[in-house]
Design a protein around this motif. Sequence first.
Motif, PDB file in Angstrom:
ATOM      1  N   GLY A   1       0.487  -1.113  -0.214  1.00 56.18           N
ATOM      2  CA  GLY A   1       0.160   0.063  -0.303  1.00 56.18           C
ATOM      3  C   GLY A   1       1.075   1.587   0.400  1.00 56.18           C
ATOM      4  O   GLY A   1       2.368   1.559   0.133  1.00 56.18           O
ATOM      5  N   LEU A   2       0.235   2.331  -0.070  1.00 56.95           N
ATOM      6  CA  LEU A   2       0.963   4.125   0.112  1.00 56.95           C
ATOM      7  C   LEU A   2       1.842   3.478   2.218  1.00 56.95           C
ATOM      8  O   LEU A   2       2.868   3.753   1.144  1.00 56.95           O
ATOM      9  CB  LEU A   2      -0.254   4.350  -0.079  1.00 56.95           C
ATOM     10  CG  LEU A   2      -0.699   4.976  -1.005  1.00 56.95           C
ATOM     11  CD1 LEU A   2      -1.510   6.000  -0.366  1.00 56.95           C
ATOM     12  CD2 LEU A   2      -0.074   5.494  -2.029  1.00 56.95           C
ATOM     13  N   ARG A   3       1.949   2.757   1.954  1.00 59.88           N
ATOM     14  CA  ARG A   3       2.289   3.458   3.567  1.00 59.88           C
ATOM     15  C   ARG A   3       4.154   2.800   2.912  1.00 59.88           C
ATOM     16  O   ARG A   3       5.243   2.555   3.556  1.00 59.88           O
ATOM     17  CB  ARG A   3       1.842   2.154   4.896  1.00 59.88           C
ATOM     18  CG  ARG A   3       0.668   2.898   5.974  1.00 59.88           C
ATOM     19  CD  ARG A   3       0.518   1.926   6.504  1.00 59.88           C
ATOM     20  NE  ARG A   3       1.582   1.991   7.461  1.00 59.88           N
ATOM     21  CZ  ARG A   3       1.870   0.950   8.632  1.00 59.88           C
ATOM     22  NH1 ARG A   3       0.583   0.448   8.914  1.00 59.88           N
ATOM     23  NH2 ARG A   3       2.327   0.890   9.548  1.00 59.88           N
ATOM     24  N   GLY A   4       3.830   1.583   1.853  1.00 61.67           N
ATOM     25  CA  GLY A   4       4.798   0.479   1.810  1.00 61.67           C
ATOM     26  C   GLY A   4       6.763   2.028   0.511  1.00 61.67           C
ATOM     27  O   GLY A   4       7.517   1.271   1.216  1.00 61.67           O
ATOM     28  N   ILE A   5       5.556   2.751   0.606  1.00 56.58           N
ATOM     29  CA  ILE A   5       6.619   4.133   0.170  1.00 56.58           C
ATOM     30  C   ILE A   5       7.179   5.180   0.584  1.00 56.58           C
ATOM     31  O   ILE A   5       7.022   5.597   0.475  1.00 56.58           O
ATOM     32  CB  ILE A   5       5.993   4.794  -1.479  1.00 56.58           C
ATOM     33  CG1 ILE A   5       5.191   5.310  -1.493  1.00 56.58           C
ATOM     34  CG2 ILE A   5       5.918   3.315  -2.534  1.00 56.58           C
ATOM     35  CD1 ILE A   5       4.711   6.044  -2.365  1.00 56.58           C
ATOM     36  N   TYR A   6       5.970   5.242   2.062  1.00 52.37           N
ATOM     37  CA  TYR A   6       6.414   6.348   3.110  1.00 52.37           C
ATOM     38  C   TYR A   6       6.314   5.387   4.513  1.00 52.37           C
ATOM     39  O   TYR A   6       6.823   5.674   5.149  1.00 52.37           O
ATOM     40  CB  TYR A   6       4.919   6.596   4.033  1.00 52.37           C
ATOM     41  CG  TYR A   6       5.293   7.905   2.471  1.00 52.37           C
ATOM     42  CD1 TYR A   6       5.300   9.611   3.470  1.00 52.37           C
ATOM     43  CD2 TYR A   6       4.348   7.997   1.540  1.00 52.37           C
ATOM     44  CE1 TYR A   6       5.699  10.713   2.801  1.00 52.37           C
ATOM     45  CE2 TYR A   6       4.567   9.233   0.552  1.00 52.37           C
ATOM     46  CZ  TYR A   6       4.590  10.194   1.603  1.00 52.37           C
ATOM     47  OH  TYR A   6       4.820  11.228   0.734  1.00 52.37           O
ATOM     48  N   ARG A   7       7.553   4.155   4.065  1.00 55.79           N
ATOM     49  CA  ARG A   7       7.748   3.554   5.132  1.00 55.79           C
ATOM     50  C   ARG A   7       9.304   4.695   6.146  1.00 55.79           C
ATOM     51  O   ARG A   7      10.264   4.877   4.679  1.00 55.79           O
ATOM     52  CB  ARG A   7       8.072   2.536   5.102  1.00 55.79           C
ATOM     53  CG  ARG A   7       9.534   1.678   6.130  1.00 55.79           C
ATOM     54  CD  ARG A   7       9.662  -0.162   5.904  1.00 55.79           C
ATOM     55  NE  ARG A   7       7.946  -0.314   5.122  1.00 55.79           N
ATOM     56  CZ  ARG A   7       6.567  -0.400   6.474  1.00 55.79           C
ATOM     57  NH1 ARG A   7       7.067  -0.952   7.557  1.00 55.79           N
ATOM     58  NH2 ARG A   7       5.362  -1.052   6.040  1.00 55.79           N
ATOM     59  N   GLY A   8       9.690   4.505   6.983  1.00 54.96           N
ATOM     60  CA  GLY A   8      10.983   5.240   7.758  1.00 54.96           C
ATOM     61  C   GLY A   8      10.748   6.596   7.409  1.00 54.96           C
ATOM     62  O   GLY A   8      11.447   7.297   7.364  1.00 54.96           O
ATOM     63  N   LEU A   9       9.742   7.402   7.159  1.00 53.18           N
ATOM     64  CA  LEU A   9       9.262   8.288   7.231  1.00 53.18           C
ATOM     65  C   LEU A   9       9.688   9.772   8.628  1.00 53.18           C
ATOM     66  O   LEU A   9      10.383  10.477   8.087  1.00 53.18           O
ATOM     67  CB  LEU A   9       7.695   8.843   7.418  1.00 53.18           C
ATOM     68  CG  LEU A   9       7.330  10.564   7.112  1.00 53.18           C
ATOM     69  CD1 LEU A   9       7.602  11.539   6.463  1.00 53.18           C
ATOM     70  CD2 LEU A   9       5.442  10.507   7.560  1.00 53.18           C
ATOM     71  N   PHE A  10       9.634   9.340   9.574  1.00 53.11           N
ATOM     72  CA  PHE A  10       9.727   9.675  10.607  1.00 53.11           C
ATOM     73  C   PHE A  10      11.636  10.116  10.733  1.00 53.11           C
ATOM     74  O   PHE A  10      12.474  11.505  10.594  1.00 53.11           O
ATOM     75  CB  PHE A  10       9.445   8.881  12.185  1.00 53.11           C
ATOM     76  CG  PHE A  10      10.399   9.515  12.548  1.00 53.11           C
ATOM     77  CD1 PHE A  10      10.001  11.110  13.708  1.00 53.11           C
ATOM     78  CD2 PHE A  10      11.598   9.251  13.867  1.00 53.11           C
ATOM     79  CE1 PHE A  10      10.604  11.558  14.852  1.00 53.11           C
ATOM     80  CE2 PHE A  10      12.117   9.901  14.732  1.00 53.11           C
ATOM     81  CZ  PHE A  10      11.928  10.675  15.879  1.00 53.11           C
TER      82      PHE A  10
END
Length: 288
Positions: free
Chosen positions: A154-163
């Motif tokens: 999902g979109l979380r996959g490309i926003y992993r490591g945002l912090f």
Amino acid sequence: MAPKNEKPLHSLIAGATAGGIEAFVTYPTEYVKTRSQFGGKRESPISILRTTLKTKGITGLYSGCTALIVGNSVKAGVRFVSYDKFKGILADSEGKVSAPRSLVAGLGAGMTEAIFAVTPSETIKTKLIDDAKRPIPQYRGLIHGTTQIVKAEGLRGIYRGLFPVMMRQGANSAVRFTTYSTLKQFCQGATRGGQELPTVVTFGIGGIAGLVTVYTTMPLDVIKTRMQSLEARSQYRNSFHCAYRIFTEEGVLRFWTGTTPRLVRLVLSGGIVFTVYEKVVAVIGGRS
């Protein structure tokens, strides 16, 4: 007289141009740095270069390159536009920005670019590099890799490591812009009438800014890479857990793994980005 400011559209064009050129020129160092930061057996930069060239050829050093070029162009454009905006807000009545306020403006610019550009492109780039070291890679390029990552995670996959990306980019921009602005003002003050600096001086100042940035933000870069690797979901609960495991299992020096290739890249990056940016802005007449 108050310092001249860049028009937002011209800052965007100049920044995007500088970012794209810098990404392509320095990508092999980014590839080596990223490979060296994955878990498992430690590999020296020379060993990674030798193995990659032997098994994949020169094109192997550009695995995931397209993702970084696109992301870097957007990132640099967003960075310069947002930095100028924050700088304008924080400037005093004479239009000048002190070093502490420049630090805050850089921090804001870094956070902004992390959300809108860096995290997606860095995550995709990291996964493509991680996948490329497999005997039979799963991803056939940027578009295929991106669609497969989104399909699986999902979109979380490309926003992993945002912090950690936000922390790294905030620190990167804060340190880099503050160092560059301070040195630029010093050098201009040493010239008659605050004249525009020669290209070689601009490149040198940008290189120094990159050097300072590397050593102060390296741990955040290592955590970011680990959190965006293919094995991250099975190994780390979050960024803090990742940092804890690296510290307790691999030692504090592991946080500075990949320093040499990143140092080479950011010194060149600082010189290239600021030099190209200043030249493009001058050509299109972006100062007002």
